[in-house]
Design a protein around this motif. Structure first.
Motif, PDB file in Angstrom:
ATOM      1  N   PRO A 144       0.815  -1.218   0.000  1.00  0.00           N
ATOM      2  CA  PRO A 144       0.000   0.000   0.000  1.00  0.00           C
ATOM      3  C   PRO A 144       0.852   1.274   0.000  1.00  0.00           C
ATOM      4  CG  PRO A 144      -0.158  -1.155   2.114  1.00  0.00           C
ATOM      5  CD  PRO A 144       0.676  -2.009   1.235  1.00  0.00           C
ATOM      6  N   GLU A 145       2.130   1.169   0.396  1.00  0.00           N
ATOM      7  CA  GLU A 145       3.018   2.334   0.372  1.00  0.00           C
ATOM      8  C   GLU A 145       3.476   2.606  -1.062  1.00  0.00           C
ATOM      9  OE1 GLU A 145       4.076   3.842   3.411  1.00  0.00           O
ATOM     10  OE2 GLU A 145       2.422   2.579   4.115  1.00  0.00           O
ATOM     11  N   ALA A 173       1.797  -0.812 -18.487  1.00  0.00           N
ATOM     12  CA  ALA A 173       2.348   0.073 -17.457  1.00  0.00           C
ATOM     13  C   ALA A 173       1.269   1.033 -16.957  1.00  0.00           C
ATOM     14  CB  ALA A 173       3.545   0.846 -18.018  1.00  0.00           C
ATOM     15  N   PHE A 174       0.447   1.532 -17.854  1.00  0.00           N
ATOM     16  CA  PHE A 174      -0.646   2.418 -17.455  1.00  0.00           C
ATOM     17  C   PHE A 174      -1.675   1.665 -16.610  1.00  0.00           C
ATOM     18  CE2 PHE A 174      -0.860   6.775 -19.027  1.00  0.00           C
ATOM     19  CZ  PHE A 174       0.314   6.838 -19.741  1.00  0.00           C
ATOM     20  N   ARG A 175      -1.913   0.416 -17.020  1.00  0.00           N
ATOM     21  CA  ARG A 175      -2.858  -0.403 -16.252  1.00  0.00           C
ATOM     22  C   ARG A 175      -2.386  -0.505 -14.802  1.00  0.00           C
ATOM     23  NH1 ARG A 175      -4.115  -6.356 -18.607  1.00  0.00           N
ATOM     24  NH2 ARG A 175      -3.755  -5.405 -20.649  1.00  0.00           N
ATOM     25  N   ILE A 185      -0.205   3.606  -8.435  1.00  0.00           N
ATOM     26  CA  ILE A 185       0.404   4.760  -7.771  1.00  0.00           C
ATOM     27  C   ILE A 185      -0.516   5.973  -7.840  1.00  0.00           C
ATOM     28  CG2 ILE A 185       1.652   5.510  -9.830  1.00  0.00           C
ATOM     29  CD1 ILE A 185       3.911   6.351  -7.852  1.00  0.00           C
ATOM     30  N   PHE A 186      -1.376   6.020  -8.840  1.00  0.00           N
ATOM     31  CA  PHE A 186      -2.244   7.172  -9.007  1.00  0.00           C
ATOM     32  C   PHE A 186      -3.229   7.283  -7.833  1.00  0.00           C
ATOM     33  CE2 PHE A 186      -5.006   9.969 -11.667  1.00  0.00           C
ATOM     34  CZ  PHE A 186      -4.002  10.834 -12.058  1.00  0.00           C
ATOM     35  N   ASN A 187      -3.850   6.169  -7.515  1.00  0.00           N
ATOM     36  CA  ASN A 187      -4.779   6.182  -6.386  1.00  0.00           C
ATOM     37  C   ASN A 187      -4.064   6.388  -5.058  1.00  0.00           C
ATOM     38  OD1 ASN A 187      -7.187   6.127  -7.655  1.00  0.00           O
ATOM     39  ND2 ASN A 187      -7.554   3.919  -7.412  1.00  0.00           N
TER      40      ASN A 187
END
Lengths: 282, 365, 295
Positions: free
Chosen positions: A49-50, C125-127, C136-138
């Protein structure tokens, strides 16, 4: 004296533009970075989650694992992709050189008419004819072969058009001089035109190689057997079968993209010029 | 080897099937070992004639002989010619050496003469070195054409053309891409090389000075038709017609209408020159250097009012009206003369030419 | 030239053209007619090459199919969103790249790079970036207390995410073209404008925009045609046509009808419809480039 009239004089504006460009380039490069970083993580790191920017210890074994998988043999995919792209490029260059020469140098009846008919075919989106091509390839008994992926794309009206443009720039007098010097058409093509068109041929070859490497829909349609898949197809299958093993997916994706990045960095000049000059398709 | 051209005609079919006659029934013989200039304004058919000689154009009718051999049906590479193009047409990706060697490497007869590959290579090398020496480019053999100056490229082109020891050397406007100083130097060079090799040479130019200065003979052409074939000086001294008279000479000849009346040619109302011509109107041409300022009045002289004067080195250039035609004369600059003066001219008979209304030269007047 | 006759030249030219012409005839020209032929039957046997039920029934079927409506609507949305946005962004970036900033070589390399990348791989990679849980976006949005968004799994978000990916992919090509266009503008125009005391903004409006006009138009048409052919971006990002087919496109529809559903005539008809739509834009482009050539 600075000869760029667009140069921004104000120092603060320049700093601002620099920062904007930097941020933008980070956005452009981030997917690449994240893909490579992800490909080196453990499953624990990748599902954490990090936010983990870079793995504690790079897991090169991910690549070994992907390349030697039984269910999705990336080694074979890679070999197939290389074979298809190289064969495709060699054949395309061959047919393109010959045809461009005929259209630019030989004065035969109906030349201009034939050429405009060929140009007109460029208007039709290739997606429309793959349906029929699938039927043709199947009837030729080539389904599930590398040839099926190579043959339909070994001639391109667009490349013929581009190379003809270049050939046309070589002055007529060179041709006449060579004629007086006893040079045959065939010899003239390979000894005079081809060496002089080297940079155009490199550009066409690069674009063809990249297009072939990235082809997806057509190879997907004509291959069923795992051993005939190319990288794009294999990667897609792998992604749909591997659930959340994103570290392996990223390794697979990196394997597909890395050769392209290397080609790009080596031949950036040719590629950029090619796009700018020919307005090559996006 | 002499060149005989018999009734050579070339027509081109352009857009909408319009026919243009580029060369019209040309018959001429070029003696062996001569340097001949094909001279005329652009579009007169001189380059077409050269390309017909080269075999790069196919004649509509007529025949070409090199010596006794009819070459009309032979493709360019079988004619034994060397051709130098206007922009040299050097092979850009090849070194100077390879450019010169290229025709030899292609030649079938050369291959038969030198069957052994090694020996052939040595023979080619010897010829290339020798030819390079003739045109003085020995030290440039490793360079690419793009690294050469215009004059050097020109020499390489000539070297390439003469390396295969052609029977005939053809040059298409060989000097037009050079700057003025180089042009003079190079044309003398061409003359030297031509004399050294003794090859029958035809050279196309639109520049009369070029043609006059180095050729043994000039062929003046206009609209596909030959106007005169003669020694260079003869074409100047005895122009066959108005066109030749006007085309040769710088500044150009002053040409105007003059009346013959009672044994005199009338210029500006004065009886300027005695003549045996019957009364009537003629075309009269006076070379600019043939005016003589004179204190005499009366017959054999005429009046002119100087409208314009400029000093060009040794001479004055003065301009005035003759029979309503704005004319030009070159006068030695030790004469006192000003704009607005009315002066009296006599004429040097050798610089005066008379033509009938069709433009044909009148020999006796 | 002496020694060449027309017949021989023609014959020789054909030998040179043969390899290319054979391939183009079999895989480009013939399929155009054959696909057209298939589309005017209700049913077509691809082995006997015989059709039955001559008529426009396949077209009627396609035009009444809600899935096709969805595909058509999505394709239009994709074009209407990605084309203007990517053109505006790439124009701005090109202008900034052209303003004599330090390190512009590096920036060019960075901005052009996406041109060569494989849509499947980078889509993956976008997925990963947009993954609702590990993405990483969320995670990044989470830092600001924003709840996780189902970028890829929520049909309402799917087209949005697809457009972001589409814009990112489309920038590089356009930047290259714009930059070449900008560098082609005669610098004397700017110098003259500066002497006439025109400010930066005025120079942009009065010189840059008019000079880039034809390129801008060209980009619009090319990008629109490209957007109508969108397919591999969808597969790259979703693996299929999105949650509940929410991101299906015309090409996807055609492929699906042909390959998965074996409805050959339906696929052919949808292909012809797509061709006609693209044709309109091709004619616009030809018209524009003719006008440019006339000037």
């Amino acid at each position: 004296m600075d000869n760029n009239p667009n140069r921004i004089q104000n120092k603060y504006t320049r700093a601002l533009v620099f920062i904007l460009l930097l941020l933008g380039s980070l956005v452009m490069l981030f997917p690449f970075f994240w893909m490579i970083s992800g490909s080196l993580k453990t499953i624990r790191e990748i599902t954490s989650p990090e936010i983990i920017w870079w793995p504690e210890e790079a897991q090169w074994s991910n690549y070994a694992e992907v390349l030697t998988m039984k269910t999705n043999p990336f080694g074979i995919y890679f070999k197939n992709s290389i074979l298809v792209a190289v064969a495709n490029t060699v054949f395309t260059l061959f047919t393109t050189i010959l045809a461009a020469f005929a259209f630019s140098r030989l004065e035969f009846k109906g030349r201009d008419k034939l050429f405009s008919i060929l140009l007109a075919t460029m208007m039709v989106p290739s997606q429309m004819y793959i349906i029929t091509n699938f039927i043709t390839i199947t009837r030729m008994n080539l389904y599930d072969s590398l040839w099926a992926q190579i043959i339909p794309y070994t001639a391109s009206v667009f490349y013929i058009y581009l190379l003809r443009q270049f050939f046309n720039q070589i002055p007529d007098q060179i041709y006449l001089a060579a004629k007086v010097d006893g040079c045959s058409d065939w010899k003239y093509l390979w000894k005079m035109m081809v060496p002089n068109a080297k940079s155009s041929l490199v550009t066409i070859g690069l674009f063809n190689f990249i297009a072939s490497w990235n082809a997806y829909l057509w190879p997907l349609m004509v291959t069923g057997n795992i051993n005939k898949r190319v990288l794009s197809i294999g990667l897609q299958y792998f992604a749909s079968e591997s659930g959340t093993a994103y570290h392996l997916m990223m390794a697979g994706a990196t394997i597909v993209v890395l050769p392209l990045i290397i080609i790009y960095l080596l031949f950036q000049k040719y590629i950029i010029q090619g796009i700018a000059r020919g307005g090559l398709k996006g | 080897m002499d060149i005989r051209i018999e009734g050579l005609t070339k027509t081109f079919t352009g857009k909408e099937n319009k026919e243009t006659i580029a060369v019209n029934n040309l018959t001429v013989t070029i003696p062996s070992g001569h340097l001949v200039g094909l001279l005329g304004p652009s579009g007169c058919g001189k380059s077409t004639t050269l390309f017909l000689l080269a075999g790069l154009h196919e004649p509509t009718s007529g025949k070409i002989f090199f010596g006794d051999e009819d070459v009309t049906g032979l493709p360019p590479e079988k004619r034994g010619i060397g051709l130098v193009f206007q922009n040299y047409a050097l092979y850009p990706h090849m070194s100077v050496y390879d450019n010169i060697a290229f025709p030899l490497r292609n030649s079938r007869s050369f291959k038969e003469e030198h069957k052994d590959a090694k020996e052939r290579r040595a023979a080619i090398d010897q010829i290339v070195q020798h030819t390079a020496k003739i045109v003085a480019i020995e030290e440039l053999l490793d360079r690419k054409p793009a690294q050469l100056s215009g004059g050097q490229q020109q020499r390489v082109a000539i070297a390439r053309a003469i390396a295969k020891q052609p029977k005939v050397l053809l040059l298409d406007e060989p000097l037009s891409n050079l700057d003025a100083r180089l042009r003079i130097q190079t044309r003398e060079e061409i003359r030297r090389i031509q004399q050294a090799t003794g090859i029958t040479t035809v050279f196309v130019t639109h520049d009369q000075e070029e043609a006059m200065s180095i050729t043994d003979e000039i062929i003046v052409m206009r609209d596909g038709l030959v106007q005169q074939v003669d020694h260079p000086q003869e074409t100047y001294i005895h122009p066959a017609n108005v066109f030749v008279a006007q085309f040769l000479g710088n500044p150009p000849i002053n040409l105007f209408q003059a009346e013959a009346r009672g044994g005199w040619l009338i210029v500006n109302g004065d009886r300027a020159m005695a003549t045996v011509l019957a009364d009537g109107h003629y075309q009269m041409g006076i070379r600019p250097e043939s005016f003589i300022l004179t204190g005499d009045e009366g017959d054999g002289t005429f009046n002119a009012r100087i409208e314009f004067k400029a000093t060009i080195g040794r001479d004055f250039q003065v301009r005035f009206d003759i029979n309503g035609h704005f004319s030009e004369a070159l006068i030695e600059s030790d004469q006192h003369i000003s704009e607005g003066d009315t002066v009296r001219f006599a004429l040097r008979r050798s610089g005066v030419h008379l033509f009938d209304q069709d433009g044909k030269r009148i020999e006796v007047w | 030239m002496v020694g060449q006759n027309q017949k021989k030249t023609f014959f020789r030219a054909m030998l040179y053209l043969l390899p290319a012409l054979v391939i183009i005839a079999v895989f480009v020209v013939y399929p155009m007619f054959h696909t057209l032929r298939m589309s005017v039957y209700e049913d077509f046997n691809i082995f006997s090459k015989e059709g039955s039920g001559f008529g426009l029934s396949s077209y009627i079927w396609v035009l009444q199919d809600p899935n096709f409506h969805k595909a058509l609507a999505n394709t239009f949305i994709y074009a209407i969103v990605t084309v203007p946005v990517s053109i505006a962004l790439s124009l701005v970036i090109a202008i900034l790249l052209n303003s004599g900033i330090k390190g512009s070589k590096f920036f060019q390399t960075a901005y052009f790079l996406p041109y060569v990348t494989n849509a499947i791989a980078i889509g993956l990679a976008f997925r990963f970036i947009f993954h609702s849980e590990f993405g990483i976006f969320n995670k990044f949005l989470g830092l600001f207390g924003i709840d996780a968004i189902q970028w890829l799994n929520d049909p309402d978000w799917a087209m949005f995410t697809l457009c972001i990916f589409g814009i990112w992919s489309a920038l590089a090509f356009k930047i290259v073209i714009f930059l070449a266009g900008l560098q082609g503008i005669d610098p004397q125009l700017y110098q003259a404008a500066r002497i006439d005391e025109a400010g930066k903004w005025k120079q942009f409006i009065k010189i840059t925009v008019p000079q880039l006009g034809p390129i801008l138009a060209y980009q619009f048409v090319i990008a629109t045609i490209g957007a109508f052919k969108a397919y591999v971006e969808v597969v790259g990002l979703f693996g299929d046509d999105g949650p509940l087919h929410s991101a299906t496109t015309m090409v996807y529809y055609m492929y699906d009808k042909f390959y998965n559903a074996n409805r050959y005539t339906i696929a052919a008809a949808s292909g012809v419809i797509m061709f006609l739509i693209i044709m309109v834009f091709t004619f616009i482009q030809m018209h524009m480039s003719n006008r440019r050539a006339d000037q």
